[in-house]
Each structure stands twice: as structure tokens, then as C-alpha cells.
Design a protein around this motif. Structure first.
Motif: not given
Length: 187
Positions: A18-21, A46-47, A60-62
């Protein structure tokens, strides 16, 4: 197109990432007046990367927050948010969904569908792994950079102005760069 059906990435672990924004950024650059470049940023919403044992099979979904566009010029940013460009009232996000990955000439690419302003087109991001490591709190992290060039007009971003000296105010080709950090989710 593909050099191999598998790829070895030192430090790579299967699982959901999971992305760390706070440690990620989306930037872009485009020619301005045919003589220089304007650069800007967007906030990541998000990603998620679902990573099986073989990185070439990852999904991948972002999502990117288009309303957050920042070029360090409030007037230009408001124009970019308007119906002339992103039309954020109707299209507040950009979306990316991967369709595959491949290696070509030793370089790793993530292919997928990019949606901007409600228009979806296939793109290929050149992907460079930055590395993997454990932070002081025990979270396993990964860093990467991804880059692509798109023709903005393919996504309905066609506004422009002719210049008295010839050419146009805004170039067609936009370079999109993603600097990403993500964390492997704990079970």
C-alpha cells in the motif's frame, strides 16, 4: 517484447503493498511557449500493488487527486482545474489500472490503462526499483520511480493558444513521473 517470463528483483516480497502518501509524489512537466517547461505536482490518493511471487504478474491500481494540482502559480492552477483542462468538478481523479508488466532490453515496464478526464488510454510506465528495507517500526518498505510520456490531447486536454512568434503556448507531450514508497501489509 519480453526478454523473459520471470524477473528477479533483490528484496522483492510477494503480498499486498500500500502506498505511503507522505513519501510519494506525482510530478509532471510540459513545454511552455515552446521555450521552457512548466512543472507541477499532484497528490496521490491511493495505490495498491498486489504482488505475487513473479513481479511480472503484479497488479497495480492507483488514484491521483487532480484537484490538488500545484504549479506554483494559483491562476494557472485554477485554469488547469477548469473545464478547459482537467474539469475537476466532473473528473476529480486520474486513475491507473495495470494490465501487465514486461521486460524489454533489460528495462522493467508496467503497462496499463490511464484515465484522465473520463478518457482511458493504454500507457506503459518505465519502472525503476529503488530498493527495499525495514523502517525503525518494523515495516517492510519499497521505493520505486516510474515514468511515461503521454499526449495530453489524447485525453481531451486540447486547450491551447497560438503564439505571435509561431507555435503554441502549451506543448502536447507531458512527462509524468511517479516517485513512490509503499509498505508491505502485515497479516
Amino acid at each position: 517484447m519480453t526478454d523473459s517470463t520471470t524477473i528477479d528483483v533483490p528484496g522483492y516480497k510477494a503480498g499486498t503493498w500500500v502506498l505511503d502518501p507522505a513519501h510519494s509524489e506525482v510530478t509532471f512537466s510540459v513545454r511552455h511557449m515552446m521555450i521552457s517547461k512548466v512543472r507541477g505536482t499532484f497528490g496521490m490518493k491511493s495505490a495498491t500493488l498486489v504482488a505475487p511471487e513473479n513481479p511480472l504478474e503484479a497488479k497495480v491500481e492507483a488514484s491521483v487527486d487532480v484537484t490538488s494540482v500545484d504549479t506554483k502559480d494559483e491562476g494557472r492552477d485554477n485554469h488547469l482545474r477548469s473545464a478547459d483542462f482537467f474539469d475537476v468538478e466532473n473528473h476529480p481523479t486520474m486513475e491507473f489500472v495495470s494490465t501487465g508488466a514486461h521486460v524489454k532490453d533489460g528495462e522493467f515496464f508496467v503497462d496499463g490503462d490511464l484515465t484522465i478526464r473520463g478518457i482511458t488510454k493504454p500507457v506503459s510506465f518505465e519502472f525503476e526499483f529503488g530498493g527495499f528495507g525495514t523502517d525503525p517500526w518494523g515495516n517492510y518498505k519499497a521505493g520505486a520511480t516510474a515514468k511515461t510520456v503521454v499526449n495530453r490531447e489524447d485525453f481531451g486536454l486540447t486547450w491551447n493558444a497560438a503564439l505571435e512568434t509561431g507555435g503554441v503556448l502549451v506543448g502536447k507531450d507531458v512527462t509524468i513521473t511517479l516517485d513512490l514508497q509503499g509498505a508491505l501489509q502485515q497479516d
